[in-house]
Design a protein around this motif. Structure first.
Motif, short mmCIF file in Angstrom:
data_model
loop_
_atom_site.label_atom_id
_atom_site.label_comp_id
_atom_site.label_asym_id
_atom_site.label_seq_id
_atom_site.Cartn_x
_atom_site.Cartn_y
_atom_site.Cartn_z
N HIS A 46 0.83 -1.21 0.00
CA HIS A 46 0.00 0.00 0.00
C HIS A 46 0.86 1.26 0.00
CE1 HIS A 46 -4.22 -1.26 1.23
NE2 HIS A 46 -4.37 -0.31 0.36
N LYS A 64 -6.57 -0.43 7.30
CA LYS A 64 -5.43 -1.29 7.62
C LYS A 64 -4.21 -0.45 8.04
CE LYS A 64 -5.66 -3.51 3.65
NZ LYS A 64 -6.71 -2.54 3.32
N SER A 93 -13.50 0.45 -1.45
CA SER A 93 -12.87 -0.80 -0.98
C SER A 93 -13.70 -2.06 -1.16
CB SER A 93 -12.56 -0.67 0.51
OG SER A 93 -11.22 -0.42 0.68
N PHE A 94 -12.98 -3.16 -1.31
CA PHE A 94 -13.59 -4.49 -1.29
C PHE A 94 -13.95 -4.79 0.16
CE2 PHE A 94 -13.34 -9.15 -1.00
CZ PHE A 94 -14.06 -9.53 -2.12
N ASP A 131 -8.26 0.22 -8.75
CA ASP A 131 -7.73 -0.31 -7.49
C ASP A 131 -7.73 -1.84 -7.54
OD1 ASP A 131 -6.73 -0.07 -4.88
OD2 ASP A 131 -8.73 -0.19 -3.98
N ARG A 145 1.80 -8.19 -3.97
CA ARG A 145 1.21 -7.43 -2.87
C ARG A 145 0.63 -8.36 -1.81
NH1 ARG A 145 -3.11 -3.59 -4.68
NH2 ARG A 145 -2.76 -2.48 -2.74
N ALA A 146 -0.03 -9.41 -2.25
CA ALA A 146 -0.66 -10.33 -1.29
C ALA A 146 0.41 -10.99 -0.39
CB ALA A 146 -1.47 -11.40 -2.02
N PHE A 157 1.83 -8.48 2.01
CA PHE A 157 0.85 -8.24 3.08
C PHE A 157 0.93 -9.36 4.11
CE2 PHE A 157 -3.20 -8.54 5.17
CZ PHE A 157 -3.72 -7.26 5.26
N ARG A 179 2.26 -14.19 8.42
CA ARG A 179 1.31 -15.28 8.18
C ARG A 179 1.92 -16.35 7.29
NH1 ARG A 179 -4.02 -11.58 6.93
NH2 ARG A 179 -4.01 -10.58 8.98
N TYR A 234 -14.59 -9.76 7.04
CA TYR A 234 -13.49 -9.74 6.07
C TYR A 234 -12.26 -9.09 6.69
CZ TYR A 234 -10.72 -8.14 2.08
OH TYR A 234 -9.68 -7.89 1.23
N HIS A 273 -6.59 -15.82 0.75
CA HIS A 273 -6.95 -14.49 0.24
C HIS A 273 -7.26 -14.53 -1.27
CE1 HIS A 273 -7.33 -10.19 0.37
NE2 HIS A 273 -6.40 -10.04 -0.56
N LYS A 299 -10.90 -13.19 -2.09
CA LYS A 299 -10.99 -11.90 -2.79
C LYS A 299 -10.43 -11.93 -4.21
CE LYS A 299 -9.26 -7.17 -2.80
NZ LYS A 299 -8.42 -6.17 -2.16
P1 ADP Z 1 -8.84 -2.55 -1.31
O1 ADP Z 1 -7.66 -2.09 -2.11
O2 ADP Z 1 -10.07 -2.85 -2.12
O3 ADP Z 1 -9.10 -1.69 -0.10
P2 ADP Z 1 -7.73 -4.36 0.52
O4 ADP Z 1 -7.48 -3.18 1.34
O5 ADP Z 1 -8.51 -5.50 1.07
O6 ADP Z 1 -8.44 -3.94 -0.78
O7 ADP Z 1 -6.34 -4.91 0.02
C1 ADP Z 1 -5.25 -4.12 -0.36
C2 ADP Z 1 -4.05 -4.99 -0.74
O8 ADP Z 1 -3.66 -5.83 0.35
C3 ADP Z 1 -4.39 -5.92 -1.89
O9 ADP Z 1 -3.31 -6.10 -2.75
C4 ADP Z 1 -4.75 -7.19 -1.20
O10 ADP Z 1 -4.57 -8.32 -1.98
C5 ADP Z 1 -3.83 -7.18 0.00
N1 ADP Z 1 -4.48 -7.91 1.10
C6 ADP Z 1 -5.55 -7.52 1.83
N2 ADP Z 1 -5.90 -8.47 2.73
C7 ADP Z 1 -5.01 -9.49 2.56
C8 ADP Z 1 -4.83 -10.77 3.17
N3 ADP Z 1 -5.62 -11.20 4.15
N4 ADP Z 1 -3.83 -11.56 2.71
C9 ADP Z 1 -3.00 -11.14 1.73
N5 ADP Z 1 -3.12 -9.94 1.11
C10 ADP Z 1 -4.10 -9.12 1.51
#
Ligand code: ADP
Ligand code: NI
Length: 220
Positions: free
Chosen positions: A20, A59, A97-98, A119, A131-132, A135, A141, A159, A169, A173
């Motif tokens: 982010h 977050k 946001s999702f 986004d 990114r995942a 995160f 994790r 969520y 994830h 998502k």
């Molecule tokens: P948005 O951008 O719609 O607000 P999120 O804030 O849920 O979506 O996610 C932002 C970034 O963080 C994305 O790239 C997402 O894949 C990653 N992310 C969010 N939650 C998780 C998770 N539980 N595990 C891995 N990656 C996550």
């Protein structure tokens, strides 16, 4: 004004992690402008909303939900942005946001549809995979735990509170996003990104369960 806003947001995102950071904001801004060229919508509203869409993400702000609009309004007022634009931007950044697989996300305007699509495209494909895992890694994790199945989240809280492994994830998502892109242009861009993630997840399980599969395959 957009250049001034970029400088403010860039400074604000200096210490944020790679899932982010400013580069995410910049990519969403560039993608939003690309989608606008093909889909229409008000350029100023889209530009401001793209730059401010994560300005107070839950977050990153210690858990406050739906706080983007409040902060976006303060910044845009300081830049003497007109009232109509501010109102539209606030609406978009609070809705972008999702919020969970089972939480509906209609888009009330083309401007919201575009910023949300941009986004989401950034959460897909090679960048989305990077990114995942960043995160998940930043929260220590595991990549995957075979006994912990994915969940379908009915509320934003469920969520948001989920702490499961990173492979989940993808099912909770990332692999749902292609179906939920609003605009034709984003659907076109998303297709390749979706297929790459699907391929990645398939290969991940194949490699993880290699020995199990090999044991079950009769030698010839
Ligand atoms: P948005 O951008 O719609 O607000 P999120 O804030 O849920 O979506 O996610 C932002 C970034 O963080 C994305 O790239 C997402 O894949 C990653 N992310 C969010 N939650 C998780 C998770 N539980 N595990 C891995 N990656 C996550
Ligand atoms: Ni974002």
């Amino acid at each position: 004004m957009i250049e001034e806003l970029k400088a403010i947001v860039q400074k604000e995102f200096q210490q944020h992690g790679a899932d982010h950071d400013w580069y995410h904001i910049e990519r969403v801004y560039i993608m939003s402008m690309y989608l606008q060229q093909h889909e229409g919508g008000n350029r100023d509203v889209i530009a401001c909303a793209a730059l401010l869409h994560d300005i107070s993400d839950h977050k990153l702000n210690g858990g406050k939900l739906n706080d983007n609009g409040r902060v976006a309004k303060i910044i845009l007022e300081q830049l003497n942005c007109n009232r109509d634009t501010i109102e539209k931007v606030v609406e978009i950044v609070d809705a972008v946001s999702f919020k969970g697989a089972n939480v509906s996300d209609e888009a009330s305007s083309i401007e919201l549809a575009i910023v949300r699509d941009a986004d989401r495209l950034d959460a897909m494909g090679a960048l989305g995979i990077a990114r995942a895992f960043h995160f998940g890694g930043s929260r220590n994790r595991p990549f995957f735990e075979p006994d912990v199945a994915p969940e379908v989240h009915d509320t934003f809280e469920a969520y948001h509170n989920s702490k499961s492994h990173t492979l989940n994830h993808f099912h909770e998502k990332l692999l749902l996003l292609q179906e939920r892109l609003h605009t034709k242009t984003a659907q076109r861009v998303g297709l390749e990104r979706h297929e790459l993630m699907q391929q990645f997840v398939d290969s991940f399980y194949k490699e993880w369960f290699f020995l199990k599969d090999a044991e079950n395959t009769p030698a010839n």
